[in-house]
Design a protein around this motif. Structure first.
Motif, PDB file in Angstrom:
ATOM      1  N   UNK A 181       0.808  -1.229   0.000  1.00  0.00           N
ATOM      2  CA  UNK A 181       0.000   0.000   0.000  1.00  0.00           C
ATOM      3  C   UNK A 181       0.837   1.274   0.000  1.00  0.00           C
ATOM      4  N   UNK A 182       2.125   1.142  -0.268  1.00  0.00           N
ATOM      5  CA  UNK A 182       3.006   2.314  -0.280  1.00  0.00           C
ATOM      6  C   UNK A 182       2.804   3.114  -1.564  1.00  0.00           C
ATOM      7  N   UNK A 183       2.600   4.397  -1.373  1.00  0.00           N
ATOM      8  CA  UNK A 183       2.349   5.285  -2.506  1.00  0.00           C
ATOM      9  C   UNK A 183       3.584   5.423  -3.400  1.00  0.00           C
ATOM     10  N   UNK A 184       4.764   5.599  -2.790  1.00  0.00           N
ATOM     11  CA  UNK A 184       5.990   5.836  -3.570  1.00  0.00           C
ATOM     12  C   UNK A 184       6.772   4.546  -3.762  1.00  0.00           C
ATOM     13  N   UNK A 185       6.117   3.539  -4.289  1.00  0.00           N
ATOM     14  CA  UNK A 185       6.752   2.244  -4.499  1.00  0.00           C
ATOM     15  C   UNK A 185       6.385   1.725  -5.877  1.00  0.00           C
ATOM     16  N   UNK A 186       7.358   1.026  -6.494  1.00  0.00           N
ATOM     17  CA  UNK A 186       7.038   0.361  -7.765  1.00  0.00           C
ATOM     18  C   UNK A 186       6.574  -1.076  -7.499  1.00  0.00           C
ATOM     19  N   UNK A 187       6.506  -1.450  -6.221  1.00  0.00           N
ATOM     20  CA  UNK A 187       6.054  -2.766  -5.780  1.00  0.00           C
ATOM     21  C   UNK A 187       6.921  -3.898  -6.339  1.00  0.00           C
ATOM     22  N   UNK A 188       8.192  -3.572  -6.556  1.00  0.00           N
ATOM     23  CA  UNK A 188       9.145  -4.562  -7.069  1.00  0.00           C
ATOM     24  C   UNK A 188      10.274  -4.816  -6.064  1.00  0.00           C
ATOM     25  N   UNK A 189      10.161  -4.273  -4.852  1.00  0.00           N
ATOM     26  CA  UNK A 189      11.241  -4.354  -3.867  1.00  0.00           C
ATOM     27  C   UNK A 189      11.651  -5.793  -3.563  1.00  0.00           C
ATOM     28  N   UNK A 190      10.679  -6.701  -3.488  1.00  0.00           N
ATOM     29  CA  UNK A 190      10.997  -8.099  -3.163  1.00  0.00           C
ATOM     30  C   UNK A 190      11.833  -8.736  -4.272  1.00  0.00           C
ATOM     31  N   UNK A 191      11.597  -8.336  -5.523  1.00  0.00           N
ATOM     32  CA  UNK A 191      12.389  -8.868  -6.640  1.00  0.00           C
ATOM     33  C   UNK A 191      13.789  -8.266  -6.643  1.00  0.00           C
ATOM     34  N   UNK A 192      13.887  -6.991  -6.256  1.00  0.00           N
ATOM     35  CA  UNK A 192      15.197  -6.340  -6.152  1.00  0.00           C
ATOM     36  C   UNK A 192      16.057  -7.076  -5.119  1.00  0.00           C
TER      37      UNK A 192
ATOM     38  N   UNK B 141      32.893  -0.279   6.802  1.00  0.00           N
ATOM     39  CA  UNK B 141      32.213   0.680   5.934  1.00  0.00           C
ATOM     40  C   UNK B 141      32.093   2.019   6.660  1.00  0.00           C
ATOM     41  N   UNK B 142      32.183   3.093   5.882  1.00  0.00           N
ATOM     42  CA  UNK B 142      32.222   4.429   6.478  1.00  0.00           C
ATOM     43  C   UNK B 142      30.949   5.231   6.304  1.00  0.00           C
ATOM     44  N   UNK B 143      30.068   4.799   5.392  1.00  0.00           N
ATOM     45  CA  UNK B 143      28.876   5.614   5.121  1.00  0.00           C
ATOM     46  C   UNK B 143      27.769   4.769   4.512  1.00  0.00           C
ATOM     47  N   UNK B 144      26.565   5.349   4.554  1.00  0.00           N
ATOM     48  CA  UNK B 144      25.380   4.724   3.948  1.00  0.00           C
ATOM     49  C   UNK B 144      24.619   5.809   3.196  1.00  0.00           C
ATOM     50  N   UNK B 145      24.115   5.468   2.024  1.00  0.00           N
ATOM     51  CA  UNK B 145      23.331   6.371   1.184  1.00  0.00           C
ATOM     52  C   UNK B 145      21.950   5.743   0.992  1.00  0.00           C
ATOM     53  N   UNK B 146      20.914   6.568   0.974  1.00  0.00           N
ATOM     54  CA  UNK B 146      19.579   6.034   0.727  1.00  0.00           C
ATOM     55  C   UNK B 146      18.677   7.081   0.092  1.00  0.00           C
ATOM     56  N   UNK B 147      17.588   6.599  -0.446  1.00  0.00           N
ATOM     57  CA  UNK B 147      16.490   7.457  -0.890  1.00  0.00           C
ATOM     58  C   UNK B 147      15.326   7.063  -0.005  1.00  0.00           C
ATOM     59  N   UNK B 148      14.814   8.026   0.743  1.00  0.00           N
ATOM     60  CA  UNK B 148      13.777   7.659   1.682  1.00  0.00           C
ATOM     61  C   UNK B 148      12.968   8.829   2.179  1.00  0.00           C
ATOM     62  N   UNK B 149      12.134   8.542   3.149  1.00  0.00           N
ATOM     63  CA  UNK B 149      11.201   9.529   3.687  1.00  0.00           C
ATOM     64  C   UNK B 149      11.948  10.581   4.487  1.00  0.00           C
ATOM     65  N   UNK B 150      11.713  11.838   4.127  1.00  0.00           N
ATOM     66  CA  UNK B 150      12.480  12.958   4.689  1.00  0.00           C
ATOM     67  C   UNK B 150      12.271  13.205   6.177  1.00  0.00           C
ATOM     68  N   UNK B 151      11.232  12.635   6.787  1.00  0.00           N
ATOM     69  CA  UNK B 151      11.068  12.837   8.230  1.00  0.00           C
ATOM     70  C   UNK B 151      11.467  11.603   9.034  1.00  0.00           C
ATOM     71  N   UNK B 152      11.590  10.453   8.390  1.00  0.00           N
ATOM     72  CA  UNK B 152      11.917   9.212   9.115  1.00  0.00           C
ATOM     73  C   UNK B 152      13.426   9.051   9.340  1.00  0.00           C
ATOM     74  N   UNK B 153      14.190   9.086   8.274  1.00  0.00           N
ATOM     75  CA  UNK B 153      15.615   8.750   8.373  1.00  0.00           C
ATOM     76  C   UNK B 153      16.467   9.760   9.147  1.00  0.00           C
ATOM     77  N   UNK B 154      16.141  11.053   9.150  1.00  0.00           N
ATOM     78  CA  UNK B 154      16.936  11.972   9.966  1.00  0.00           C
ATOM     79  C   UNK B 154      16.964  11.607  11.457  1.00  0.00           C
ATOM     80  N   UNK B 155      15.963  10.868  11.935  1.00  0.00           N
ATOM     81  CA  UNK B 155      15.958  10.414  13.339  1.00  0.00           C
ATOM     82  C   UNK B 155      17.172   9.543  13.653  1.00  0.00           C
ATOM     83  N   UNK B 156      17.756   8.952  12.609  1.00  0.00           N
ATOM     84  CA  UNK B 156      18.894   8.044  12.795  1.00  0.00           C
ATOM     85  C   UNK B 156      20.213   8.698  12.374  1.00  0.00           C
ATOM     86  N   UNK B 157      20.168  10.010  12.144  1.00  0.00           N
ATOM     87  CA  UNK B 157      21.391  10.731  11.802  1.00  0.00           C
ATOM     88  C   UNK B 157      21.597  10.999  10.326  1.00  0.00           C
ATOM     89  N   UNK B 158      20.650  10.603   9.492  1.00  0.00           N
ATOM     90  CA  UNK B 158      20.795  10.850   8.053  1.00  0.00           C
ATOM     91  C   UNK B 158      20.559  12.319   7.749  1.00  0.00           C
TER      92      UNK B 158
END
Length: 177
Positions: A25-36, A115-132
Motif C-alpha cells: 500500500x506504499x504510494x511511492x513504491x514500484x512494488x518490485x522491492x521483493x524482486x530487487x 564501511x564508512x557511510x550509507x546512502x539512501x532514498x527515503x522519507x524525509x522525516x523518518x531517516x533523519x531520526x537516525x542521523x541521516x
C-alpha cells in the motif's frame, strides 16, 4: 521483544512475502522491492552480514533490512559506500520501532565491517531520526531526479563522507544507469 539476526537462506521465502506485504500500500513504491532483494542477493554487491531480519518472541519474521555495496564516482575518483534499500516491516508490526532497530543494528555491523557511510532514498522525516542528512550537504547527487530532501546519507565514522563528493553509482541490479 525483537531479536535481530543475519538472514539465512531458509528465510528467503518469508522475507519475499514480508517485503511484498510491507510495500503493497506504499504510494511511492514500484512494488518490485521483493524482486530487487532477490537480484541483489545473487550480486557482487551483496554482503550477507548486512541482510538482517527481525524476529518476534515466536520466531516470526517481522522485518528485514538490506545494505549493499555502492560507489560514489566523480570522474577521477570512486569511493565505496553502502545503499540501504529496502527496509521492510510486516504491516502488523509497523510503528513499533522494528525498522529503527534494524537500521541501528545494520549501522553497527557495517561499521564493524569497515564501511564508512550509507546512502539512501527515503522519507524525509523518518531517516533523519537516525542521523541521516541530505546528500547535497556532502556534494553527493543521484543519477536521476529526486526531491533533494529524499536523498540522504550518514557517516558511520567521523568524516566518513568528507571530500567524497560525486554521483551515486548503484549496482546494475537496481536497474539504474
Amino acid at each position: 521483544m525483537v531479536k535481530i539476526r543475519q538472514e539465512e537462506e531458509k528465510d528467503y521465502k518469508k522475507v519475499f512475502q514480508l517485503i511484498e506485504e510491507a510495500f503493497r500500500d506504499m504510494e511511492h513504491s514500484d512494488h518490485q522491492e521483493q524482486f530487487l532483494v532477490e537480484k541483489l542477493r545473487k550480486s557482487d554487491a551483496f554482503i550477507p552480514e548486512l541482510s538482517l531480519v527481525a524476529e518476534d518472541e515466536n520466531s516470526e519474521i517481522a522485518g528485514h533490512i538490506l545494505f549493499t555495496k555502492l560507489r560514489i564516482e566523480n570522474g577521477s575518483e570512486a569511493f565505496e559506500s553502502l545503499a540501504l534499500a529496502p527496509v521492510s516491516v510486516k504491516p502488523g508490526f509497523q510503528n513499533q520501532g522494528i525498522g529503527g532497530k534494524l537500521i541501528l543494528e545494520g549501522h553497527r555491523i557495517a561499521k564493524e565491517l569497515g564501511y564508512q557511510s550509507v546512502i539512501l532514498i527515503g522519507h524525509e522525516t523518518y531517516y533523519p531520526k537516525f542521523g541521516y542528512e541530505k546528500t547535497s550537504n556532502f556534494g553527493i547527487s543521484f543519477p536521476f531526479e529526486i526531491p533533494e530532501e529524499n536523498g540522504m546519507g550518514i557517516e558511520l565514522v567521523k568524516d566518513g563522507l568528507k571530500n567524497k563528493n560525486g554521483v551515486v553509482k548503484y549496482p546494475k541490479e537496481f536497474g539504474i544507469d
